[in-house]
Design an enzyme around this catalytic site. Structure first.
Site, PDB file in Angstrom:
ATOM      1  N   LYS A 195     -30.244  11.141 -25.198  1.00  0.00           N
ATOM      2  CA  LYS A 195     -30.488  12.576 -25.409  1.00  0.00           C
ATOM      3  C   LYS A 195     -30.997  12.891 -26.813  1.00  0.00           C
ATOM      4  CE  LYS A 195     -27.831  14.739 -21.807  1.00  0.00           C
ATOM      5  NZ  LYS A 195     -27.064  13.687 -21.129  1.00  0.00           N
ATOM      6  N   SER A 237     -28.700   4.278 -19.987  1.00  0.00           N
ATOM      7  CA  SER A 237     -28.904   5.562 -20.681  1.00  0.00           C
ATOM      8  C   SER A 237     -27.839   5.908 -21.709  1.00  0.00           C
ATOM      9  CB  SER A 237     -29.035   6.687 -19.649  1.00  0.00           C
ATOM     10  OG  SER A 237     -27.894   6.755 -18.818  1.00  0.00           O
ATOM     11  N   GLU A 259     -27.738  24.905 -24.152  1.00  0.00           N
ATOM     12  CA  GLU A 259     -26.690  24.976 -23.143  1.00  0.00           C
ATOM     13  C   GLU A 259     -26.129  23.567 -22.992  1.00  0.00           C
ATOM     14  OE1 GLU A 259     -29.785  24.283 -22.312  1.00  0.00           O
ATOM     15  OE2 GLU A 259     -29.334  22.514 -21.097  1.00  0.00           O
TER      16      GLU A 259
END
Ligand SMILES: *Cc1c(COP(=O)(O)O)cnc(C)c1O
Length: 400
Positions: free
Chosen positions: A88, A376, A110
């Site tokens: 991310k 990930s 968010e």
């Protein structure tokens, strides 16, 4: 060619379905994002931070024990080794630099499980920019460690108290904030979802994953193309990054792995590509789980990062057109895969990532194939869940 058109569509999916009041914000971004990303000074700062702050390139690791078990060749793209523990950060670094170039002084985001909130709070601390993260009140309770991390990094965490008090309600609050603060604020969306240009912009920032894979595979195997790439899909940003530079390479199979929760037909699932129908969610036309009268069905997965009722428009297009294969994995299968990977390779994956590993039991491949799995994120954040299942899954049959 698989590419976005000028209106932001991948085939039938994408676009920008937004309230009139949001139009100036989204339009400003749409007009400038490609040009800004291509500037030398932007690329220089982005690449430098990816290298020295995030720790890129992330290694491409030949997983020998896993390869032996599955009788094929498996490489792991180690996004778990990035700063903050997942892919991310690639996107939030890119977007904070974009926000600075657009003259923005305030960031909103968010978050559901808090992973995107932490990645956003991190880059705001790095740049000294004010950060407000909207989070459902229920999620604030459930994800206390990430709430503390965000606060320690200087972000303000604002609870969303409407509806089910989870991710979609936090998203609505963030959109409301953006409408009220159009001039000074940039909204950092955390996946390849939302109105155009977000899916394309986030995919471009995450595309560093497959850019590195190409030269790393060349180094390891003498060929830049693997036979197959496997990645989990919540909104789809790590998968978009891992697929990006292979989208038009027909010899590379693309496998998108979704969460089947308690089972596809259990009513408690997030398997959007199987259960979803076409509709509009969070500003784009895509596949989403909805009732016949268009109400969004609450998704469920043991992993908070896959617990989303839609998928990004790129993935809707890849799956519908047959370019990508979709696989659905239940909570139990993902847990088993997480324990298996930990034992076999000494790597504890995030619960989201564990779904991608479990897909190895569901898909066919050849002995001389080269498979890349996008690892990930790491599993530290999921330790409480793993502890609950420790007795059940340690010593399972698959582990000899
Ligand atoms: C958030 C998250 C995901 C899901 O998001 P995508 O946008 O689909 O990549 C997957 N893995 C990890 C480790 C995450 O934190």
């Amino acid at each position: 060619m698989i590419a976005i058109n000028e209106k932001g569509y991948y085939g039938d999916f994408g676009g920008a379905y937004i309230p009139e009041m949001l139009h100036p914000n989204v339009e400003e971004l749409r007009q400038h994002y490609v040009q800004i990303m291509q500037e030398d000074s932007f690329q220089k700062e982005f690449q430098q931070l990816l290298k020295d702050y995030v720790g890129r390139p992330s290694p491409l690791y030949l997983a020998k024990s896993l390869s032996e078990h599955y009788q094929t060749t498996i490489y792991l793209k180690r996004e778990d080794l990035n700063h903050t523990g997942a892919h991310k950060i690639n996107n939030t670094i890119g977007q904070i630099l974009m926000a600075k170039r657009l003259g923005k002084t305030r960031i909103i985001a968010e978050t559901g499980a808090g992973q995107h909130g932490v990645a956003t709070a991190t880059v705001c601390a790095l740049m000294g920019i004010q950060c407000i993260v909207y989070m459902g009140a229920v999620d604030i309770e459930r994800q206390a460690p990430n709430v503390s991390r965000m606060r320690m990094l200087g972000a303000e965490v604002r609870p969303a108290v409407s509806g089910s008090q989870t991710l979609k309600d936090a998203t609505n609050e963030a959109i409301r904030d953006w409408i009220n603060n159009p001039v000074d604020t940039h909204y950092i969306i955390g996946s390849v979802v939302g109105p155009h240009p977000y899916p394309d912009m986030v995919a471009r920032f995450q595309s560093v994953i497959s850019e590195e894979m190409k030269w790393q595979l060349e180094e390891h195997t003498g060929k830049a193309n693997p036979d197959m790439i496997v990645a989990c899909v919540g909104g789809g940003s790590n998968a978009a990054g891992a697929f990006y530079h292979y989208l038009n390479e027909k010899d590379v199979r693309l496998v998108a792995v979704e969460a089947a929760g308690l089972g596809i037909n259990s009513g408690e699932s997030a398997a959007t590509s199987v259960l979803g129908t076409e509709g509009v969610i969070h500003g784009s036309r895509t596949l989403l789980m909805q009732t016949s009268d268009g109400q969004i069905v609450e998704p469920y997965s043991i992993s908070a990062g896959l617990d989303y009722p839609g998928i990004g428009p790129l993935h809707a297009h890849l799956i519908k057109s047959g370019r990508a294969e979709a696989v659905s994995i239940t909570d139990d299968d993902a847990l088993e895969a997480a324990f298996f990977l930990s034992r076999k390779e000494g790597i504890i994956p995030a619960l989201e990532t564990a779904h991608a590993f479990s897909a190895l039991d569901k898909i066919s491949f050849q002995r001389d194939d080269v498979i890349v799995i996008c690892l990930s994120g790491r599993g530290d954040k999921d330790l409480n869940t793993y502890i609950k299942h420790l007795d059940r899954f340690s010593g399972i049959g698959k582990i000899s």
